[in-house]
Design a protein around this motif. Structure first.
Motif, short mmCIF file in Angstrom:
data_model
loop_
_atom_site.label_atom_id
_atom_site.label_comp_id
_atom_site.label_asym_id
_atom_site.label_seq_id
_atom_site.Cartn_x
_atom_site.Cartn_y
_atom_site.Cartn_z
N GLY A 110 -2.89 2.13 -12.75
CA GLY A 110 -2.55 3.77 -12.64
C GLY A 110 -1.61 3.99 -12.57
N MET A 111 -0.94 5.56 -12.00
CA MET A 111 0.64 5.97 -12.29
C MET A 111 1.67 4.55 -11.75
SD MET A 111 0.02 9.86 -11.22
CE MET A 111 -0.68 9.69 -9.69
N ASP A 112 2.51 4.77 -11.99
CA ASP A 112 3.49 3.74 -11.91
C ASP A 112 4.49 4.32 -10.33
OD1 ASP A 112 5.21 1.60 -10.88
OD2 ASP A 112 6.84 2.78 -12.91
N CYS A 113 4.33 3.87 -9.69
CA CYS A 113 5.07 3.84 -7.94
C CYS A 113 6.39 2.70 -8.14
CB CYS A 113 4.05 3.75 -6.85
SG CYS A 113 3.67 2.09 -6.22
N GLY A 114 6.67 2.38 -8.70
CA GLY A 114 7.58 0.99 -8.74
C GLY A 114 7.31 0.42 -8.05
N GLY A 115 8.26 -0.10 -6.53
CA GLY A 115 7.99 -1.08 -5.99
C GLY A 115 6.76 -1.07 -4.57
N ASP A 116 6.70 0.71 -4.05
CA ASP A 116 6.33 1.40 -3.54
C ASP A 116 5.17 0.89 -2.71
OD1 ASP A 116 6.93 3.78 -1.95
OD2 ASP A 116 5.02 4.03 -2.02
N TYR A 117 4.87 1.04 -1.64
CA TYR A 117 3.85 0.60 -1.13
C TYR A 117 2.15 1.68 -1.22
CZ TYR A 117 3.77 5.27 2.10
OH TYR A 117 4.03 6.08 2.43
N LEU A 118 2.74 2.36 -1.96
CA LEU A 118 1.71 3.74 -2.81
C LEU A 118 0.50 3.01 -4.00
CD1 LEU A 118 3.72 7.04 -2.50
CD2 LEU A 118 1.97 6.39 -1.05
N CYS A 119 1.22 1.61 -4.12
CA CYS A 119 0.68 1.04 -5.12
C CYS A 119 0.82 -0.86 -5.19
CB CYS A 119 0.75 1.52 -6.88
SG CYS A 119 3.20 1.28 -7.20
N ASN A 120 1.45 -0.81 -3.77
CA ASN A 120 1.21 -2.02 -3.98
C ASN A 120 0.73 -2.80 -2.36
OD1 ASN A 120 3.17 -3.54 -6.50
ND2 ASN A 120 4.07 -1.49 -5.53
N GLY A 121 0.74 -4.11 -2.24
CA GLY A 121 0.42 -4.95 -1.04
C GLY A 121 1.54 -5.28 -0.64
N ARG A 122 1.52 -4.28 0.32
CA ARG A 122 3.35 -4.66 1.35
C ARG A 122 2.64 -5.61 2.91
NH1 ARG A 122 5.02 -5.62 -2.89
NH2 ARG A 122 6.71 -4.05 -3.36
N PRO A 123 3.64 -6.18 3.87
CA PRO A 123 3.43 -6.12 5.24
C PRO A 123 3.11 -5.26 5.61
CG PRO A 123 5.11 -7.42 4.27
CD PRO A 123 5.07 -6.18 3.41
N GLY A 124 2.60 -4.41 6.90
CA GLY A 124 2.05 -3.59 7.81
C GLY A 124 0.99 -2.86 6.47
N TYR A 125 0.98 -0.93 6.33
CA TYR A 125 0.08 -0.08 5.82
C TYR A 125 0.68 -0.08 4.52
CZ TYR A 125 -2.13 4.07 4.21
OH TYR A 125 -2.94 5.03 3.82
N ASP A 126 -0.70 0.18 3.62
CA ASP A 126 -0.22 -0.29 2.47
C ASP A 126 -0.91 1.11 1.78
OD1 ASP A 126 -1.81 -2.03 0.83
OD2 ASP A 126 -0.68 -3.54 2.23
#
Length: 369
Positions: free
Chosen positions: A339-355
Motif C-alpha cells: 500500500g502507501m509507503d510509511c517507511g519503517g513506521d509501525y503503521l505498515c510494519n510488524g514491530r514489537p508491541g502494537y503495530d
C-alpha cells in the motif's frame, strides 16, 4: 463512490491439477454500481497447500472444549446455496462435530431473520461465505453458527443484517467486508454498536491505505492479518505481518481512549490479528471443492470464533478489553504490508508491541478474550 471489500485473496485449486500461473482475477463483478459493495476475492490456480483446522488450533493454542451455548453470526451478501453442505465436508475432514440445520447448530436466514425467501445466489460472495463458516468452525467447533445473508452488498442492507444477527441471538458478529471510510458512514454506524455483543470486522486486503468501514469504528474490533509458518521453536510456528494486511489511520473517527499509538492522532486499525494467508477451505459453488484462500476475511471470523470460545463476549463490547489483556497475545514483530509507503513506521510494519497491520498480536489461547 463507496468501494467495498470482501477480503478474501483466493487461490483456486483442482486436485491433481498442476499449478499454473495466471493473472489474478476477481471473483465478483468489478463494477457493481454506486453505493454497492463488491467483493475482491482474487483467484489463481495453485496446489491445495493451505493450513487446516488442526494446524490453526495448534498454532493458536486453542483449548479442546468451550463455546457451548454460544452463537457466532456471519454476515455476508447474497446466498450460497451450498453453504451447509460444504461446511459439512470441511468439518468432517478435520474431525469437527457436525453443525447442521437438523441438529440445531446451523441456521441460515435473510436480512429480515426469515429462512425464506433467501437472496439471489452469487458465487463470488458464496466463496466468501464458505471461508467465513470454515474459519468460525475452526476456532469454536462447539459453537452454533448463524449465517445472515443480506439482500445485496448495499451498506444499508449489510447494516440491517448485523441488526438481525443480534436480534436472532448472536453472541458475536463477524463481518468480512469493508468500504473506504466516508463522511456519511454515521447513517449506518449504529448497527455496529451493540452492547453485550462484540462486532468484529476485517481490516482490509490492500495494505496501508484509507481506513476501512466498519473496522474503523471505535465500537468494532478491527482484525488484521498475518502469515503463519511452521518453525523449529517452542511454539512450532512463527508469524509475520501478511503482505496485504489492511492498516490505516482514520480521517473521520476520533482515537478511542484505550488506544495510545503515537503517529496517528485518530483511530488506528487494526486492533488484533490472526492468520490471513494460505488456508484450506471447501467450496463447491464457485470452485470445484478444496481451495487455498487468504485474506483478512479469514482472520475476522476466526477471531469472532475465539471470542465465542472464551465465553466472555458480553464483557468484550469493543477492543478495549483486548488492549487491557495484550500480554496474553503472541506479539508479531516482523513483516511488512503493502500500500502507501510509511517507511519503517509501525503503521505498515510488524514491530514489537502494537503495530497497525497486526494490532496487539494474535491469539495465544483464549486469555486475551
Amino acid at each position: 463512490m463507496l468501494r467495498a471489500l470482501a477480503m478474501a485473496a483466493v487461490l483456486l485449486t483442482a486436485v491433481a491439477t498442476p499449478a499454473i500461473a495466471k493473472p489474478a482475477l476477481p471473483s465478483c463483478a468489478s463494477n457493481p454500481g454506486p453505493n454497492t459493495a463488491r467483493c475482491l476475492s482474487v483467484a489463481q490456480t495453485a496446489a491445495d497447500t493451505g493450513h487446516g483446522a488442526d494446524d490453526l488450533r495448534a498454532a493458536y493454542n486453542l483449548p479442546a472444549t468451550g463455546g457451548g451455548g454460544q452463537t457466532i453470526a456471519i454476515v455476508d451478501a447474497y446466498d450460497n446455496p451450498n453453504a451447509e453442505s460444504d461446511l459439512a465436508v470441511y468439518r468432517s475432514r478435520y474431525g469437527l462435530p457436525p453443525c447442521t440445520t437438523a441438529n440445531g447448530c446451523f441456521r441460515k436466514v435473510n436480512q429480515r431473520g426469515q429462512t425464506t425467501p433467501l437472496p439471489a445466489g452469487n458465487p463470488g460472495w458464496g466463496l466468501e461465505i464458505a471461508l467465513d463458516l470454515d474459519m468460525a468452525s475452526t476456532a469454536c467447533p462447539a459453537c452454533h453458527i448463524l449465517l445472515v445473508e443480506g439482500d445485496d452488498p448495499l451498506d444499508a442492507n449489510l447494516a440491517a443484517s448485523v441488526n438481525t444477527a443480534v436480534a436472532q441471538g448472536a453472541t458475536v458478529v463477524s463481518n468480512s467486508y469493508g468500504l473506504d471510510e466516508h463522511g456519511s458512514m454515521s447513517k449506518v454506524a449504529a448497527a455496529y454498536d451493540q452492547p453485550g455483543v462484540p462486532i468484529v470486522a476485517s481490516s482490509g486486503d490492500s495494505g496501508f491505505r484509507t481506513a476501512e468501514f466498519p473496522a474503523v469504528l471505535s465500537s468494532v474490533i478491527a482484525v488484521g492479518g498475518t502469515t503463519l509458518t511452521r518453525a523449529d521453536n517452542a511454539r512450532g510456528w512463527t508469524e509475520t505481518a501478511w503482505s496485504s494486511a489492511g492498516s490505516g489511520c482514520s480521517a473521520w473517527v476520533a482515537k478511542p481512549a484505550w488506544q495510545h499509538d503515537t503517529n496517528c492522532g485518530m483511530r488506528t486499525i487494526a486492533d488484533v490479528s490472526a492468520v490471513a494467508d494460505k488456508l484450506a477451505v471447501h467450496d463447491t459453488y464457485q470452485v470445484p471443492g478444496w481451495v487455498t484462500i487468504g485474506g483478512t476475511s479469514a482472520s475476522a471470523p476466526f477471531i469472532a470464533g475465539i471470542i465465542a470460545l472464551a465465553g466472555n463476549a458480553s464483557q468484550v463490547h469493543d477492543a478495549s478489553y483486548l488492549y487491557a489483556h495484550a500480554d496474553a497475545l503472541y506479539d508479531v514483530v516482523d513483516g511488512h504490508t503493502e500500500g502507501m509507503d510509511c517507511g519503517g513506521d509501525y503503521l505498515c510494519n510488524g514491530r514489537p508491541g502494537y503495530d497497525a497491520p497486526t494490532g496487539l498480536g494474535t491469539p495465544n489461547g483464549i486469555g486475551a478474550f
